[in-house]
Design a protein around this motif. Structure first.
Motif, short mmCIF file in Angstrom:
data_model
loop_
_atom_site.label_atom_id
_atom_site.label_comp_id
_atom_site.label_asym_id
_atom_site.label_seq_id
_atom_site.Cartn_x
_atom_site.Cartn_y
_atom_site.Cartn_z
N ASN A 20 40.30 3.42 13.99
CA ASN A 20 40.34 4.16 15.25
C ASN A 20 39.61 5.48 15.11
O ASN A 20 39.22 5.88 14.00
N GLY A 22 39.37 9.32 14.68
CA GLY A 22 40.19 10.25 13.93
C GLY A 22 40.49 9.77 12.52
O GLY A 22 41.00 10.54 11.70
N ALA A 48 33.57 9.16 17.18
CA ALA A 48 33.30 8.50 18.46
C ALA A 48 33.09 7.01 18.26
O ALA A 48 32.65 6.57 17.21
N VAL A 91 45.23 11.76 16.68
CA VAL A 91 44.43 12.46 17.68
C VAL A 91 44.86 12.04 19.07
O VAL A 91 45.49 11.00 19.25
N ARG A 92 44.49 12.85 20.06
CA ARG A 92 44.84 12.57 21.45
C ARG A 92 43.61 12.48 22.34
O ARG A 92 43.70 12.62 23.55
N ARG A 93 42.46 12.28 21.73
CA ARG A 93 41.22 12.22 22.48
C ARG A 93 40.40 10.99 22.07
O ARG A 93 40.56 10.47 20.98
N ALA A 94 39.52 10.58 22.95
CA ALA A 94 38.66 9.43 22.66
C ALA A 94 37.40 9.85 21.92
O ALA A 94 36.85 9.07 21.15
N LYS A 95 36.93 11.05 22.13
CA LYS A 95 35.74 11.56 21.46
C LYS A 95 36.10 12.90 20.82
O LYS A 95 36.66 13.78 21.48
N LEU A 96 35.77 13.07 19.55
CA LEU A 96 36.11 14.29 18.82
C LEU A 96 34.89 15.18 18.60
O LEU A 96 34.66 15.67 17.51
N TYR A 97 34.11 15.39 19.65
CA TYR A 97 32.90 16.19 19.52
C TYR A 97 33.20 17.66 19.25
O TYR A 97 32.35 18.39 18.75
N TYR A 98 34.42 18.11 19.53
CA TYR A 98 34.77 19.51 19.29
C TYR A 98 34.82 19.82 17.79
O TYR A 98 34.73 20.98 17.39
#
Length: 117
Positions: A20, A22, A48, A91-98
């Motif tokens: 997944n 993360g 991503a 994680v709680r997001r679909a994309k970790l671009y941050y």
């Protein structure tokens, strides 16, 4: 049109592993150098996943000598031997671009602890 779907279905047969966003993964990738063939391991954080039928891709990010390096792998590529999950991320997001703008400890993802039944 059916020929295209048949080719896509044939390529989608071998999925390298379940992971997944993360997760920290080791991607075992075949590299051909001249006549020799070897497996290179690329370890990093999955930031991503892009889903579009047979052309699914995932992006892995790692720090190499203080420089952030990202690599995009096609999920159903015959060059991917396997994808090994070393650490599951919470994680709680679909994309970790941050994560791109974070440095050091701030770029870490909390570990997901799974209870065994």
């Amino acid at each position: 049109m059916n020929e295209i779907k048949a080719i896509q279905a044939e390529q989608m047969k071998s999925e390298p592993g379940k992971f997944n966003i993360g997760d920290t993964v080791k991607v075992h990738f075949k590299i051909i150098e001249g006549k020799t063939e070897r497996v290179q391991i690329y370890e990093g954080l999955v930031i991503a996943k892009k889903n579009s039928q047979s052309s699914k891709t995932f992006t892995v990010r790692k720090n190499s000598y203080g420089v952030g390096v990202e690599r995009i792998f096609p999920l159903y590529s015959p060059r991917i031997v396997k994808v090994e999950v070393t650490r599951m991320g919470k994680v709680r997001r679909a994309k970790l671009y941050y994560i791109r703008s974070k440095v050091g400890k701030a770029a870490k993802i909390k570990e997901l602890i799974v209870k065994k039944t």
